[in-house]
Design an enzyme around this catalytic site. Structure first.
Site, short mmCIF file in Angstrom:
data_model
loop_
_atom_site.label_atom_id
_atom_site.label_comp_id
_atom_site.label_asym_id
_atom_site.label_seq_id
_atom_site.Cartn_x
_atom_site.Cartn_y
_atom_site.Cartn_z
N GLU A 25 0.30 5.78 8.70
CA GLU A 25 1.32 6.52 9.49
C GLU A 25 1.23 6.17 10.98
O GLU A 25 1.39 7.05 11.84
CB GLU A 25 1.18 8.04 9.29
CG GLU A 25 1.22 8.50 7.85
CD GLU A 25 2.58 8.33 7.19
OE1 GLU A 25 3.60 8.24 7.91
OE2 GLU A 25 2.62 8.24 5.95
N TRP B 216 0.81 -1.23 0.00
CA TRP B 216 0.00 0.00 0.00
C TRP B 216 0.84 1.27 0.00
O TRP B 216 0.56 2.20 0.76
CB TRP B 216 -0.90 0.02 1.25
CG TRP B 216 -2.19 -0.69 1.04
CD1 TRP B 216 -2.39 -2.04 1.07
CD2 TRP B 216 -3.48 -0.11 0.81
NE1 TRP B 216 -3.70 -2.32 0.86
CE2 TRP B 216 -4.40 -1.15 0.71
CE3 TRP B 216 -3.94 1.20 0.67
CZ2 TRP B 216 -5.75 -0.94 0.47
CZ3 TRP B 216 -5.28 1.42 0.45
CH2 TRP B 216 -6.18 0.35 0.35
N ARG C 23 -32.05 23.33 5.03
CA ARG C 23 -33.12 22.36 4.78
C ARG C 23 -34.13 22.38 5.92
O ARG C 23 -33.77 22.34 7.09
CB ARG C 23 -32.53 20.95 4.63
CG ARG C 23 -33.59 19.86 4.47
CD ARG C 23 -32.98 18.55 4.02
NE ARG C 23 -33.88 17.42 4.13
CZ ARG C 23 -34.86 17.13 3.28
NH1 ARG C 23 -35.07 17.93 2.23
NH2 ARG C 23 -35.63 16.08 3.44
N GLN D 52 -24.48 11.83 8.80
CA GLN D 52 -25.75 11.69 9.52
C GLN D 52 -26.61 12.96 9.36
O GLN D 52 -27.81 12.88 9.17
CB GLN D 52 -25.45 11.43 11.01
CG GLN D 52 -26.63 10.94 11.80
CD GLN D 52 -27.07 9.55 11.37
OE1 GLN D 52 -26.27 8.78 10.86
NE2 GLN D 52 -28.34 9.25 11.55
N GLU E 267 -4.03 1.75 17.03
CA GLU E 267 -3.50 0.86 18.07
C GLU E 267 -2.04 1.18 18.34
O GLU E 267 -1.61 1.27 19.50
CB GLU E 267 -3.65 -0.61 17.65
CG GLU E 267 -5.08 -1.12 17.63
CD GLU E 267 -5.90 -0.62 16.44
OE1 GLU E 267 -5.31 -0.12 15.46
OE2 GLU E 267 -7.13 -0.73 16.47
C1 FAD Z 1 -4.41 4.55 2.71
C2 FAD Z 1 -3.15 3.83 3.11
C3 FAD Z 1 -1.91 4.37 2.76
C4 FAD Z 1 -0.73 3.71 3.10
N1 FAD Z 1 0.50 4.22 2.69
C5 FAD Z 1 1.63 3.56 2.98
C6 FAD Z 1 2.92 4.04 2.52
O1 FAD Z 1 3.02 5.06 1.84
N2 FAD Z 1 4.04 3.32 2.84
C7 FAD Z 1 3.95 2.18 3.57
O2 FAD Z 1 4.99 1.57 3.86
N3 FAD Z 1 2.75 1.70 4.03
C8 FAD Z 1 1.60 2.36 3.73
N4 FAD Z 1 0.40 1.85 4.16
C9 FAD Z 1 0.39 0.61 4.92
C10 FAD Z 1 0.13 0.87 6.40
O3 FAD Z 1 1.32 1.35 7.00
C11 FAD Z 1 -0.36 -0.44 7.03
O4 FAD Z 1 -1.64 -0.74 6.47
C12 FAD Z 1 -0.46 -0.33 8.54
O5 FAD Z 1 0.81 -0.23 9.12
C13 FAD Z 1 -1.16 -1.54 9.13
O6 FAD Z 1 -0.55 -2.72 8.68
P1 FAD Z 1 -1.44 -3.86 8.03
O7 FAD Z 1 -2.38 -3.26 7.06
O8 FAD Z 1 -0.53 -4.93 7.57
O9 FAD Z 1 -2.34 -4.39 9.23
P2 FAD Z 1 -1.91 -5.44 10.35
O10 FAD Z 1 -0.50 -5.19 10.79
O11 FAD Z 1 -2.30 -6.80 9.92
O12 FAD Z 1 -2.85 -4.96 11.55
C14 FAD Z 1 -4.23 -5.32 11.66
C15 FAD Z 1 -4.79 -4.66 12.90
O13 FAD Z 1 -4.07 -5.12 14.06
C16 FAD Z 1 -3.46 -4.03 14.73
N5 FAD Z 1 -2.12 -4.43 15.17
C17 FAD Z 1 -1.10 -4.97 14.43
N6 FAD Z 1 -0.02 -5.16 15.18
C18 FAD Z 1 -0.32 -4.74 16.43
C19 FAD Z 1 0.39 -4.69 17.66
N7 FAD Z 1 1.67 -5.07 17.76
N8 FAD Z 1 -0.26 -4.17 18.72
C20 FAD Z 1 -1.53 -3.75 18.65
N9 FAD Z 1 -2.25 -3.77 17.51
C21 FAD Z 1 -1.67 -4.27 16.42
C22 FAD Z 1 -3.36 -2.92 13.69
O14 FAD Z 1 -3.33 -1.64 14.29
C23 FAD Z 1 -4.64 -3.15 12.91
O15 FAD Z 1 -5.74 -2.57 13.58
C24 FAD Z 1 -0.79 2.51 3.83
C25 FAD Z 1 -2.04 1.96 4.20
C26 FAD Z 1 -3.20 2.60 3.85
C27 FAD Z 1 -4.52 2.00 4.25
#
Ligand code: FAD
Length: 245
Positions: free
Chosen positions: A224, A20, A128, A197, A228
């Site tokens: 960013e 992503w 409205r 809403q 969590e």
């Molecule tokens: C719109 C968008 C833009 C992005 N842009 C970039 C970018 O430019 N560069 C880049 O490198 N990445 C980018 N990302 C990726 C983003 O950094 C990750 O999606 C994010 O770090 C979460 O990782 P994951 O999606 O693998 O979720 P997972 O790591 O699978 O996490 C799933 C859920 O579990 C929680 N979780 C995971 N580990 C822990 C922990 N140790 N403790 C507590 N909770 C936890 C997470 O917070 C989340 O709620 C982007 C993502 C999105 C949606």
């Protein structure tokens, strides 16, 4: 972080997969952070280097113009001077430094989302009429407007505090930025839902400003540093700031 960068003679070789990556679909140059020896480095990778494969994310929930893509790096060979300065830094420091810029821009972007939602919701509620009165004169709707105004003010104040910390070079700037990002993102997600809403069916069309804000704001809680992860960092700060044993 599982992407690796290793030295091979005059070159460095990058292997890994990034998910992503914002703007990767449009980018000519990618900045890739990877593990290197005992630390981490950032490497500039031209997108057309052999071994780089960029796969656009189809139909993202929000931020649809941002060109998100998965980036696959298989044995990508680059001149050693592609490594940016400060190589071998502890991974946490390198990533925190890089993310601080992104966090600040996301935080202020969330204030923008809230301002757009507030403008749309107040204009609609004032204009409205339902049951013989403007929506804004129904107290439950007025309550939504108050919540939205509060969300915008809270987000703006916490962002101003973080920006002030940056301007002053305060040692609190990292935690203030995490706080601003977290507060502004959660307020934006809540505030955008409130705006939808208030507009109800009028705001439920794909492409309407509040519908777009609703989709985009949810992603602000993930990028960013997810909610969590921000909370974990804030808890760590609270423990160290209060000198808890
Ligand atoms: C719109 C968008 C833009 C992005 N842009 C970039 C970018 O430019 N560069 C880049 O490198 N990445 C980018 N990302 C990726 C983003 O950094 C990750 O999606 C994010 O770090 C979460 O990782 P994951 O999606 O693998 O979720 P997972 O790591 O699978 O996490 C799933 C859920 O579990 C929680 N979780 C995971 N580990 C822990 C922990 N140790 N403790 C507590 N909770 C936890 C997470 O917070 C989340 O709620 C982007 C993502 C999105 C949606």
């Amino acid at each position: 972080m599982t992407t690796t960068v290793r030295r091979d003679g005059d070159a460095v070789v990058v292997d890994g997969h990034k998910k992503w990556v914002t703007a990767a679909h449009y980018a000519d140059l990618l900045v890739i952070v990877g593990r290197y020896e005992d630390g981490a480095v950032a490497v500039v990778v031209p997108a057309d280097t052999p071994g780089v494969r960029i796969e656009r994310i189809a139909d993202p929930l929000g931020c649809r113009a941002a060109g998100h893509a998965d980036v696959h790096l298989d044995g990508v060979r680059l001149p050693a001077d592609s490594v940016l300065g400060g190589h071998g830094l502890p991974p946490a420091l390198l990533v925190t430094t890089a993310l601080a810029y992104g966090r600040m821009s996301v935080a202020w972007g969330c204030v923008g989302i809230l301002r757009a939602c507030l403008a749309a919701a107040t204009a609609h509620a004032a204009g409205r009429e339902q049951f013989g009165r403007p929506l804004a004169e129904h107290q439950l709707v007025a309550g939504h407007l108050a919540d939205l105004y509060t969300a915008e003010q809270v987000a703006a104040r916490v962002c101003e505090h973080a920006s002030r910390c940056w301007d002053e070079g305060s040692p609190d700037q990292v935690v203030a930025t995490v706080l601003a990002k977290h507060v502004a993102a959660t307020q934006a997600a809540k505030g955008a839902a409130t705006a939808v809403q208030v507009l109800a069916s009028a705001g439920s069309r794909d492409g309407h400003a509040v519908a777009r804000a609703y989709r985009d704001a949810k992603l602000m809680e993930i990028i960013e540093g997810s909610n969590e992860l921000c909370r974990l960092m804030l808890a760590q700060h609270a423990l160290s700031a209060t000198g808890a044993p």
